[in-house]
Design a protein around this motif. Sequence first.
Motif, PDB file in Angstrom:
ATOM      1  N   LEU A 106     -10.978  -0.936   2.172  1.00  0.00           N
ATOM      2  CA  LEU A 106     -11.150  -2.064   0.887  1.00  0.00           C
ATOM      3  C   LEU A 106     -10.805  -3.600   0.972  1.00  0.00           C
ATOM      4  CD1 LEU A 106      -7.430  -0.009  -0.389  1.00  0.00           C
ATOM      5  CD2 LEU A 106     -10.264   0.860  -1.115  1.00  0.00           C
ATOM      6  N   SER A 107     -12.053  -3.543   0.494  1.00  0.00           N
ATOM      7  CA  SER A 107     -12.093  -5.622  -0.354  1.00  0.00           C
ATOM      8  C   SER A 107     -12.110  -6.397   1.301  1.00  0.00           C
ATOM      9  CB  SER A 107     -10.766  -6.144  -1.176  1.00  0.00           C
ATOM     10  OG  SER A 107     -10.355  -5.004  -2.302  1.00  0.00           O
ATOM     11  N   VAL A 166      -7.262  -3.101  -5.861  1.00  0.00           N
ATOM     12  CA  VAL A 166      -7.619  -1.432  -6.263  1.00  0.00           C
ATOM     13  C   VAL A 166      -7.293  -0.710  -7.544  1.00  0.00           C
ATOM     14  CG1 VAL A 166      -7.374   0.434  -4.663  1.00  0.00           C
ATOM     15  CG2 VAL A 166      -6.895  -1.184  -3.424  1.00  0.00           C
ATOM     16  N   LEU A 216       0.685  -1.357   0.275  1.00  0.00           N
ATOM     17  CA  LEU A 216      -0.220   0.320   0.272  1.00  0.00           C
ATOM     18  C   LEU A 216       0.695   1.148  -0.173  1.00  0.00           C
ATOM     19  CD1 LEU A 216      -3.062  -0.900   3.130  1.00  0.00           C
ATOM     20  CD2 LEU A 216      -3.256  -1.190   0.240  1.00  0.00           C
ATOM     21  N   PHE A 229      -6.412  -2.891   3.681  1.00  0.00           N
ATOM     22  CA  PHE A 229      -6.825  -4.077   2.185  1.00  0.00           C
ATOM     23  C   PHE A 229      -7.204  -5.434   3.206  1.00  0.00           C
ATOM     24  CE2 PHE A 229      -5.660  -6.758  -0.951  1.00  0.00           C
ATOM     25  CZ  PHE A 229      -6.456  -6.121  -1.729  1.00  0.00           C
ATOM     26  N   SER A 230      -8.496  -5.746   2.842  1.00  0.00           N
ATOM     27  CA  SER A 230      -8.240  -7.711   2.865  1.00  0.00           C
ATOM     28  C   SER A 230      -8.108  -7.059   4.603  1.00  0.00           C
ATOM     29  CB  SER A 230      -7.428  -8.236   1.981  1.00  0.00           C
ATOM     30  OG  SER A 230      -8.020  -9.590   1.978  1.00  0.00           O
TER      31      SER A 230
END
Length: 213
Positions: A135-136, A199, A34, A111-112
């Motif tokens: 995110l996700s 993303v 990231l 993320f995740s």
Amino acid sequence: MSKLHYLIREPKVILDKNPLLLLLHGYGSNEEDLFSFASELPDHYYIISARAPYPLPPYGNAWYAIDFDANMNKFSNDEQAIESRDLIVEFIDELIQKYPIDSTKVNLIGFSQGAILSYAIALSYPEKVNKIVALSGYFNQNIMKDGYENNDFSKLSFFISHGTVDQVIPVEWARKNPEVLNLLKVSNEYHEYNVGHGVAPQNFYDFKDFLEK
């Protein structure tokens, strides 16, 4: 010495106290993932990307284990997830002591697995954070602090996004996230993009707008 290894981009615009963007990567990744966004993010933020504590050979890390049973059903190690949740909260306190960070403007981008933990951190310790970009990921009830429903969520704000063809975490799981937050009266916006477990460029621009609002 911090318990978590991290990368830092100092703010280019110095204020008395600067806001923080803490980046939490996904399963099997690392702090560099990231952090590749850092140059594109607003200049007045401290951008800090943390490495998860559990090594995953050959070169990744995890915030908690994903275990499989005999029938190949996968499930998360919630005890490790709770440990990581609290480790990140301690880490936020360390960063505020070490750098001139505005403690009322601590923001998370996860993320995740990082997003799953971002929900747990924000809803368990809402006084610690401000804006959350999830995110996700999805909401995991099992890793929330007991009694979290009674917390004051008035300063929290979520940006939630998911890929419609995500092959790792089904989009159906993500669609429940706004329902959970709405019940708790937590400010949120939800977006879907035509991508898998990743993303999309438009997703990046949309959450950047959310952070700059």
